[in-house]
Scaffold this active site. Sequence first.
Site, mmCIF file in Angstrom:
data_model
loop_
_atom_site.group_PDB
_atom_site.id
_atom_site.type_symbol
_atom_site.label_atom_id
_atom_site.label_comp_id
_atom_site.label_asym_id
_atom_site.label_seq_id
_atom_site.Cartn_x
_atom_site.Cartn_y
_atom_site.Cartn_z
ATOM 1 N N CYS A 13 0.866 -1.178 0.000
ATOM 2 C CA CYS A 13 0.000 0.000 0.000
ATOM 3 C C CYS A 13 0.903 1.229 0.000
ATOM 4 C CB CYS A 13 -0.988 -0.018 1.174
ATOM 5 S SG CYS A 13 -0.267 0.165 2.818
ATOM 6 N N ASN A 16 2.574 1.448 4.132
ATOM 7 C CA ASN A 16 2.804 0.195 4.856
ATOM 8 C C ASN A 16 2.475 0.345 6.341
ATOM 9 O OD1 ASN A 16 5.574 -1.988 5.671
ATOM 10 N ND2 ASN A 16 3.547 -2.608 5.034
ATOM 11 N N CYS A 18 -1.282 0.823 7.219
ATOM 12 C CA CYS A 18 -2.709 0.502 7.395
ATOM 13 C C CYS A 18 -3.101 -0.797 6.691
ATOM 14 C CB CYS A 18 -3.596 1.649 6.891
ATOM 15 S SG CYS A 18 -3.411 3.194 7.788
ATOM 16 N N ARG A 19 -3.223 -0.740 5.369
ATOM 17 C CA ARG A 19 -3.777 -1.856 4.612
ATOM 18 C C ARG A 19 -2.830 -3.024 4.434
ATOM 19 N NH1 ARG A 19 -5.292 1.635 -0.460
ATOM 20 N NH2 ARG A 19 -3.418 2.665 0.298
ATOM 21 N N SER A 20 -1.604 -2.772 3.995
ATOM 22 C CA SER A 20 -0.710 -3.904 3.694
ATOM 23 C C SER A 20 -0.278 -4.677 4.942
ATOM 24 C CB SER A 20 0.483 -3.467 2.838
ATOM 25 O OG SER A 20 1.236 -2.455 3.449
ATOM 26 N N ASP A 129 -7.844 3.547 1.179
ATOM 27 C CA ASP A 129 -6.958 3.910 2.271
ATOM 28 C C ASP A 129 -7.794 4.471 3.423
ATOM 29 O OD1 ASP A 129 -4.976 4.809 3.971
ATOM 30 O OD2 ASP A 129 -3.809 5.778 2.380
#
Length: 156
Positions: A13, A16, A18-20, A129
């Site tokens: 993301c 690195n 939140c999402r990944s 995001d």
Amino acid sequence: MKSSPLRSVLFVCLGNICRSPLAEGVFGSVLKAEGKAAGVLIDSAGTNGYHTDEAPDLRSIKVAQRHGVDISSQQCRQLGADDFTRFDLIIGMDRMNMTAIEKRRPANATAQIGLFYEVALGDTKQIPDPYYGTDADFETIYRMILAASKGLSVRF
């Protein structure tokens, strides 16, 4: 994309945080529950290096914990050239990430590259995001990542 089982995946993301990292943890828990985790390399990275060596966003850590997944020991890092030969598959969370990943792809890249929902579920949906959002937004992306992780697990 190749049909033989994959042995490594890198989730990417923007930062690195939140999402990944959430995808790294959730996908690992899905593979573990399915008895497929042995010998599989799972990691995450960001297209920028703003948060290198930091822990994931506390909201990602908390949503993961609520669902029995511990991502608190992960450290943020930036996508590097060696990732393109180290991993079988590099997964972007949204189209902006995909553009940044493609721009960084070296000539010797061997990794397959794809949008998470497209690779996992055949859907062009992006995982938004949640950084500027609420706890509810983090819960939403958790559910999206879980669904995509279950879809992706058949490739492993």
